[in-house]
Design a protein around this motif. Structure first.
Motif, PDB file in Angstrom:
ATOM      1  N   ASP A  18      45.794  43.524  41.856  1.00 22.83           N
ATOM      2  CA  ASP A  18      44.840  43.670  40.751  1.00 22.83           C
ATOM      3  C   ASP A  18      44.640  42.342  40.028  1.00 22.83           C
ATOM      4  N   LEU A  20      42.343  40.391  40.327  1.00 15.35           N
ATOM      5  CA  LEU A  20      40.921  40.261  40.013  1.00 15.35           C
ATOM      6  C   LEU A  20      40.315  41.598  39.598  1.00 15.35           C
ATOM      7  N   ASP A  21      41.162  42.496  39.125  1.00 11.46           N
ATOM      8  CA  ASP A  21      40.680  43.766  38.566  1.00 11.46           C
ATOM      9  C   ASP A  21      39.811  44.550  39.543  1.00 11.46           C
ATOM     10  N   TRP A  26      33.809  47.345  41.404  1.00 10.10           N
ATOM     11  CA  TRP A  26      32.915  46.901  40.338  1.00 10.10           C
ATOM     12  C   TRP A  26      31.564  47.604  40.359  1.00 10.10           C
ATOM     13  N   ARG A 105      40.773  33.595  41.398  1.00  6.19           N
ATOM     14  CA  ARG A 105      41.420  33.219  40.150  1.00  6.19           C
ATOM     15  C   ARG A 105      41.594  31.713  40.128  1.00  6.19           C
ATOM     16  N   HIS A 120      43.012  33.065  33.401  1.00  7.79           N
ATOM     17  CA  HIS A 120      42.029  34.055  33.840  1.00  7.79           C
ATOM     18  C   HIS A 120      40.648  33.479  34.123  1.00  7.79           C
ATOM     19  N   THR A 122      37.759  32.555  36.239  1.00  6.20           N
ATOM     20  CA  THR A 122      37.415  33.162  37.519  1.00  6.20           C
ATOM     21  C   THR A 122      36.371  32.302  38.214  1.00  6.20           C
ATOM     22  N   ILE A 150      31.529  39.738  36.523  1.00  3.32           N
ATOM     23  CA  ILE A 150      32.887  39.258  36.249  1.00  3.32           C
ATOM     24  C   ILE A 150      33.215  39.396  34.767  1.00  3.32           C
ATOM     25  N   ARG A 153      33.599  43.123  33.912  1.00  2.00           N
ATOM     26  CA  ARG A 153      34.717  43.861  34.536  1.00  2.00           C
ATOM     27  C   ARG A 153      36.072  43.200  34.306  1.00  2.00           C
ATOM     28  N   ARG A 154      36.064  41.940  33.848  1.00  2.00           N
ATOM     29  CA  ARG A 154      37.315  41.225  33.626  1.00  2.00           C
ATOM     30  C   ARG A 154      37.373  40.774  32.164  1.00  2.00           C
ATOM     31  N   CYS A 157      38.838  37.405  31.136  1.00  3.74           N
ATOM     32  CA  CYS A 157      38.191  36.187  31.612  1.00  3.74           C
ATOM     33  C   CYS A 157      37.207  35.677  30.565  1.00  3.74           C
TER      34      CYS A 157
END
Length: 206
Positions: A18, A20-21, A26, A105, A120, A122, A150, A153-154, A157
């Motif tokens: 995980d 990158l979640d 996504w 990452r 974090h 990306t 990104i 969802r992150r 980041c």
């Protein structure tokens, strides 16, 4: 070849970490060019297509992965067998694969040895697969869509970054169109690059 299943691409040769979640979860995003989705690569399904793209002269000039399919396979396996810090993906437009992406990452990447990165951060790499899709201003549209994905969802980041070759003027122009800013020049082992940054704090202004 169309990929329409939201879970297409998730298989035994895809990393399950995980870091990158869960890129594969996504989902799709609407763009001016159509419905776009990142689909994690499956080697058995995607190798022939990706190897063909890598042998396109315009692509190989910057990716340097031309040659037999084993060259592309080795590049993909290095990511697929890792801990999930880099996820290779097909980019599909209305279900049709038309681009290749690496979402990674940056703070865990060798890039961090050459330029200042933040926790974090990306990174993204992109190639447009078909010559027919180049020159249509798709790069800027899709880069903006993926950067937004990104950042959506992150939540940890704060920056999406990229390091295109300084010689690749069309690529740099696409990043600028997509709301990235030029940060600095970076000397990497295989190229001199432009560090492009899209900041979370500026995403609605650029």
């Amino acid at each position: 070849m169309a990929l329409t299943d939201a879970t297409a691409g998730i298989g035994t040769d895809t990393p399950h970490g995980d870091l990158l979640d869960r890129v594969g979860d996504w989902g799709p995003v609407s763009t001016p060019a159509g419905c776009f989705r990142l689909v994690p690569v499956r080697l058995g399904r995607d190798l022939a297509l990706l190897s063909r793209w890598m042998n396109d002269r315009a692509v190989s000039a910057y990716w340097e992965l031309s040659g037999p399919p084993s060259v592309t396979a080795d590049h993909l396996r290095a990511q697929l067998s890792g801990d999930g810090r880099s996820v290779p993906c097909l980019g599909t437009l209305d279900g049709v694969p038309m681009s290749y992406w690496e979402v990674y990452r940056a703070d865990l990447d060798p890039l961090a040895r050459h330029c200042p990165v933040r926790p974090h951060d990306t990174g993204i790499h992109l190639l447009i697969g078909s010559a027919a899709d180049r020159g249509r201003r798709l790069g800027g549209v899709l880069l903006r869509a993926v950067a937004d994905l990104i950042l959506d969802r992150r939540p940890a980041c704060m920056r999406v970054i990229a390091e295109p070759d300084l010689r690749n003027i069309p690529s740099i122009a696409a990043f600028l169109t997509a709301g990235f800013r030029f940060s600095t020049e970076v000397d990497l082992p295989d190229k001199r690059a432009a560090l492009m940054v899209r900041d979370r704090s500026l995403r609605h202004l650029m």
